[in-house]
Motif scaffolding. Structure first.
Motif, mmCIF file in Angstrom:
data_model
loop_
_atom_site.group_PDB
_atom_site.id
_atom_site.type_symbol
_atom_site.label_atom_id
_atom_site.label_comp_id
_atom_site.label_asym_id
_atom_site.label_seq_id
_atom_site.Cartn_x
_atom_site.Cartn_y
_atom_site.Cartn_z
ATOM 1 N N VAL A 1 8.050 46.197 3.122
ATOM 2 C CA VAL A 1 7.486 47.512 3.456
ATOM 3 C C VAL A 1 6.514 47.385 4.626
ATOM 4 C CG1 VAL A 1 6.117 49.455 2.616
ATOM 5 C CG2 VAL A 1 7.766 48.342 1.094
ATOM 6 N N TYR A 2 5.628 46.379 4.585
ATOM 7 C CA TYR A 2 4.682 46.167 5.689
ATOM 8 C C TYR A 2 5.423 45.974 7.021
ATOM 9 C CZ TYR A 2 0.632 45.650 2.561
ATOM 10 O OH TYR A 2 -0.383 45.878 1.660
ATOM 11 N N ASN A 3 6.473 45.158 6.991
ATOM 12 C CA ASN A 3 7.240 44.905 8.219
ATOM 13 C C ASN A 3 7.892 46.187 8.737
ATOM 14 O OD1 ASN A 3 6.568 42.211 7.935
ATOM 15 N ND2 ASN A 3 8.505 41.645 6.967
ATOM 16 N N PHE A 4 8.423 46.975 7.823
ATOM 17 C CA PHE A 4 9.072 48.229 8.207
ATOM 18 C C PHE A 4 8.058 49.210 8.810
ATOM 19 C CE2 PHE A 4 10.125 52.618 6.922
ATOM 20 C CZ PHE A 4 11.288 52.801 7.655
ATOM 21 N N LEU A 5 6.883 49.319 8.175
ATOM 22 C CA LEU A 5 5.864 50.241 8.672
ATOM 23 C C LEU A 5 5.338 49.825 10.048
ATOM 24 C CD1 LEU A 5 3.811 51.002 5.426
ATOM 25 C CD2 LEU A 5 5.370 52.538 6.633
ATOM 26 N N GLU A 6 5.257 48.517 10.274
ATOM 27 C CA GLU A 6 4.812 48.043 11.589
ATOM 28 C C GLU A 6 5.828 48.440 12.664
ATOM 29 O OE1 GLU A 6 3.396 43.905 13.826
ATOM 30 O OE2 GLU A 6 4.027 43.867 11.725
ATOM 31 N N GLU A 7 7.096 48.284 12.354
ATOM 32 C CA GLU A 7 8.145 48.676 13.294
ATOM 33 C C GLU A 7 8.136 50.193 13.515
ATOM 34 O OE1 GLU A 7 13.040 48.814 13.419
ATOM 35 O OE2 GLU A 7 12.026 47.451 12.040
ATOM 36 N N LEU A 8 7.971 50.945 12.422
ATOM 37 C CA LEU A 8 7.948 52.400 12.515
ATOM 38 C C LEU A 8 6.731 52.875 13.295
ATOM 39 C CD1 LEU A 8 9.360 55.014 11.618
ATOM 40 C CD2 LEU A 8 8.031 54.922 9.505
ATOM 41 N N GLY A 9 5.608 52.158 13.122
ATOM 42 C CA GLY A 9 4.382 52.526 13.829
ATOM 43 C C GLY A 9 4.538 52.476 15.337
ATOM 44 N N GLY A 10 5.312 51.517 15.821
ATOM 45 C CA GLY A 10 5.557 51.434 17.260
ATOM 46 C C GLY A 10 6.279 52.665 17.779
ATOM 47 N N LYS A 11 7.258 53.145 17.027
ATOM 48 C CA LYS A 11 7.987 54.353 17.418
ATOM 49 C C LYS A 11 7.078 55.585 17.357
ATOM 50 C CE LYS A 11 12.349 52.473 15.639
ATOM 51 N NZ LYS A 11 13.435 52.631 14.642
ATOM 52 N N MET A 12 6.193 55.614 16.358
ATOM 53 C CA MET A 12 5.275 56.751 16.217
ATOM 54 C C MET A 12 4.287 56.806 17.383
ATOM 55 S SD MET A 12 4.704 56.210 12.133
ATOM 56 C CE MET A 12 3.108 57.034 12.088
ATOM 57 N N ARG A 13 3.829 55.636 17.841
ATOM 58 C CA ARG A 13 2.877 55.599 18.951
ATOM 59 C C ARG A 13 3.508 56.133 20.240
ATOM 60 N NH1 ARG A 13 0.819 51.468 15.742
ATOM 61 N NH2 ARG A 13 -1.466 51.255 15.789
ATOM 62 N N LYS A 14 4.805 55.901 20.409
ATOM 63 C CA LYS A 14 5.493 56.413 21.594
ATOM 64 C C LYS A 14 5.503 57.940 21.619
ATOM 65 C CE LYS A 14 8.519 52.413 22.285
ATOM 66 N NZ LYS A 14 9.926 51.932 22.281
ATOM 67 N N LEU A 15 5.384 58.552 20.421
ATOM 68 C CA LEU A 15 5.346 60.012 20.339
ATOM 69 C C LEU A 15 3.918 60.560 20.391
ATOM 70 C CD1 LEU A 15 8.039 60.814 17.601
ATOM 71 C CD2 LEU A 15 8.259 60.956 20.077
ATOM 72 N N GLY A 16 2.941 59.637 20.440
ATOM 73 C CA GLY A 16 1.562 60.096 20.566
ATOM 74 C C GLY A 16 0.654 59.815 19.389
ATOM 75 N N TYR A 17 1.176 59.144 18.356
ATOM 76 C CA TYR A 17 0.328 58.844 17.203
ATOM 77 C C TYR A 17 -0.719 57.807 17.554
ATOM 78 C CZ TYR A 17 -1.136 56.597 12.840
ATOM 79 O OH TYR A 17 -1.879 56.041 11.833
ATOM 80 N N VAL A 18 -1.973 58.101 17.216
ATOM 81 C CA VAL A 18 -3.087 57.164 17.381
ATOM 82 C C VAL A 18 -3.809 57.072 16.044
ATOM 83 C CG1 VAL A 18 -5.243 56.653 18.569
ATOM 84 C CG2 VAL A 18 -3.362 57.765 19.814
ATOM 85 N N SER B 1 -2.207 53.204 0.128
ATOM 86 C CA SER B 1 -1.142 53.226 -0.880
ATOM 87 C C SER B 1 -0.079 54.279 -0.586
ATOM 88 C CB SER B 1 -1.738 53.471 -2.273
ATOM 89 O OG SER B 1 -2.309 54.771 -2.369
ATOM 90 N N GLU B 2 -0.483 55.450 -0.057
ATOM 91 C CA GLU B 2 0.519 56.482 0.204
ATOM 92 C C GLU B 2 1.478 56.079 1.319
ATOM 93 O OE1 GLU B 2 -3.427 58.529 1.534
ATOM 94 O OE2 GLU B 2 -2.846 56.681 0.497
ATOM 95 N N LYS B 3 0.966 55.323 2.312
ATOM 96 C CA LYS B 3 1.859 54.835 3.368
ATOM 97 C C LYS B 3 2.867 53.836 2.796
ATOM 98 C CE LYS B 3 -0.783 55.286 7.684
ATOM 99 N NZ LYS B 3 -2.211 55.425 7.401
ATOM 100 N N LEU B 4 2.399 52.963 1.907
ATOM 101 C CA LEU B 4 3.291 51.964 1.320
ATOM 102 C C LEU B 4 4.378 52.635 0.483
ATOM 103 C CD1 LEU B 4 0.661 49.279 0.227
ATOM 104 C CD2 LEU B 4 2.045 49.334 2.315
ATOM 105 N N ALA B 5 4.003 53.644 -0.296
ATOM 106 C CA ALA B 5 4.987 54.327 -1.138
ATOM 107 C C ALA B 5 6.010 55.081 -0.293
ATOM 108 C CB ALA B 5 4.278 55.286 -2.099
ATOM 109 N N VAL B 6 5.537 55.760 0.747
ATOM 110 C CA VAL B 6 6.460 56.474 1.638
ATOM 111 C C VAL B 6 7.384 55.475 2.344
ATOM 112 C CG1 VAL B 6 6.624 57.818 3.771
ATOM 113 C CG2 VAL B 6 5.032 58.515 1.979
ATOM 114 N N GLY B 7 6.812 54.367 2.828
ATOM 115 C CA GLY B 7 7.615 53.353 3.489
ATOM 116 C C GLY B 7 8.694 52.801 2.574
ATOM 117 N N TYR B 8 8.337 52.570 1.310
ATOM 118 C CA TYR B 8 9.316 52.055 0.351
ATOM 119 C C TYR B 8 10.442 53.063 0.143
ATOM 120 C CZ TYR B 8 11.234 49.763 -3.768
ATOM 121 O OH TYR B 8 12.075 49.126 -4.649
ATOM 122 N N GLY B 9 10.064 54.341 0.051
ATOM 123 C CA GLY B 9 11.083 55.375 -0.116
ATOM 124 C C GLY B 9 12.024 55.450 1.063
ATOM 125 N N LEU B 10 11.467 55.354 2.271
ATOM 126 C CA LEU B 10 12.310 55.395 3.473
ATOM 127 C C LEU B 10 13.276 54.211 3.518
ATOM 128 C CD1 LEU B 10 9.641 56.488 6.120
ATOM 129 C CD2 LEU B 10 11.542 57.871 5.254
#
Length: 444
Positions: free
Chosen positions: A337-354, A377-386
């Motif tokens: 989940v941590y690895n997935f969220l890190e990868e997803l975070g990069g895509k989110m930053r390209k859209l403007g997430y800070v 915890s909510e990020k981890l649960a959402v990441g697991y669901g995705l």
């Protein structure tokens, strides 16, 4: 004689569970030699209504294993248990079984289904149950109004209330609690004031402390802190913890430090072991960089032996509920989940997430703050669901505390990147994230 004894045993069992003495109730349940369906229904509902959903479902399964045919009341208890657990798929299966047994017209089962679907984040299904029930009572109307309010559909909740009045169903005190909450979540201040005032004038219902607390919450969320303070000062009885807690939460949102400290002190006097007071006050100090004052509040907690409730979030995947804590290391797949969220975070930053580091309430460096935010915890649960749920599935996560502001922003970006709906139920309300927006309109 046995039948007469069973009536007595069921009455005592009901008294135990209604008083919250579920352990005593279970001991009695276990020694009753011959149980009827009412005995089972009381115990199952007792578990469910006292936050012991897993025990309720286990007992319902025991009922089936012993070849007893369930009644609508036992189904209702099991369905309410699913509501508390957020076990949507299990609840849907119980719904199907209920129909198969011919209980779809049961009032108690219908009301339980509405509550289950609403608390699991599927308000449309709750509304479908409501409009297809052959008979509804005031409990049904209240449950549907509450569901709409919790999901941010304030206007629809008020519309349903007007329909209720047209059906000559008189509102009760619960109705007005649901209406005030709906107005609060949707920012309908004028409407909320109108309904609060008409309780006594039109329906002869004296507002209780819970009504005043929701009225204060309505005003505070809208930034009307001075008006809320005036309401408290003119209450016909001494304000209790619910009212001061609503004021403190409002002061936290709008940065009214002086009044917030006063509200916190009142709460500490009334409920010295309530962790939420200390947490809110320390968070207020942290938000303005008063780290020494924040440290003093945390020290006061330790001195008084007050333990902070840990934030946790959970999600149902393949009929199993997965629980995540902040900075979780225990879940067997959490590193994925941590690895997935890190990868997803990069895509989110390209859209403007800070990452919004003001929500890290520790005096640490910027990089460390970003890391802390990523472990919520909510990020981890959402990441697991995705990761684990089918591409077309809506992600539904439950959290015991209020959602973090940074997580709220992150989920808007996530919903846009992955093109999926994310539903989060926190301690106060539901948030539906879709296409970069949230159903709350950032008013929460």
């Amino acid at each position: 004689m046995l039948e007469r004894d069973l009536v007595s045993w069921n009455a005592i069992l009901s008294g135990y569970v209604n008083a919250g003495r579920v352990g005593d109730g279970k001991q009695l349940f276990d020694v009753i030699p011959e149980k009827n369906l009412l005995t089972w229904a009381v115990m199952i509902s007792g578990f469910a209504q006292n936050g012991l959903g897993e025990e309720a479902l286990k007992l319902f399964n025991c009922l089936r294993v012993e070849d007893h045919e369930p009644c609508d009341y036992t189904f209702a208890g099991a369905i309410i248990a699913c509501a508390g657990l957020g076990a949507l798929e299990h609840g849907r299966q119980l719904h199907a079984q209920l129909v198969r047994f011919g209980f779809e017209s049961s009032l108690s089962a219908g009301n339980a289904l509405m509550t289950m679907y609403a608390k699991c984040g599927v308000v449309e299904a709750a509304h479908h149950v409501f409009i297809t029930m052959p008979y509804v009572d005031s409990v049904s109307w209240n449950a549907m109004i509450a569901a709409l309010g919790q999901h941010g559909h304030g206007e629809e909740a008020l519309k349903l209330f007007k329909e209720m009045l047209k059906e000559n169903i008189l509102p009760d005190r619960i109705t007005f609690l649901t209406i005030l909450s709906a107005c609060s979540h949707a920012g309908l201040v004028n409407e909320g004031c109108q309904y609060f005032n008409c309780m006594k004038q039109m329906y002869g219902i004296n507002p209780g402390e819970d009504h005043y607390a929701r009225f204060v919450d309505l005003l505070c969320r809208a930034g009307k802190i001075s008006e809320a303070k005036q309401v408290i000062e003119t209450m016909p009885f001494e304000p209790g913890a619910l009212v001061w807690e609503a004021l403190l939460a409002g002061c936290r949102i709008h940065g009214n430090m002086d009044l917030g400290v006063q509200a916190a002190q009142k709460l500490m006097d009334l409920m010295p072991q309530h962790d939420g007071t200390y947490v809110l006050l320390s968070n207020m100090y942290a938000n303005v960089g008063r780290w020494a004052d924040m440290a003093n509040v945390r020290k006061l907690m330790r001195d008084k032996g007050v333990k902070k409730e840990p934030g946790c979030s959970w999600i149902e995947v393949a009929r199993k509920v997965h629980v995540f804590l902040v900075n979780d290391t225990m879940h067997p797949e959490v590193q994925e989940v941590y690895n997935f969220l890190e990868e997803l975070g990069g895509k989110m930053r390209k859209l403007g997430y800070v990452p919004d580091t003001k929500f890290v309430l520790h005096d640490v460096g910027f990089e460390q703050k970003e890391y802390v935010l990523s472990t919520h915890s909510e990020k981890l649960a959402v990441g697991y669901g995705l990761l684990k749920q089918p591409r077309e599935a809506t992600i539904r996560v439950l959290k015991n505390l209020r959602i973090c502001g940074d997580c709220h922003t992150a989920f808007k970006f996530m919903s846009k990147v992955v093109e999926r709906e994310i539903v989060v139920r926190d301690g106060k309300r539901f948030h539906h994230f879709k296409s970069g927006e949230c159903s709350c309109g950032d008013y929460w």
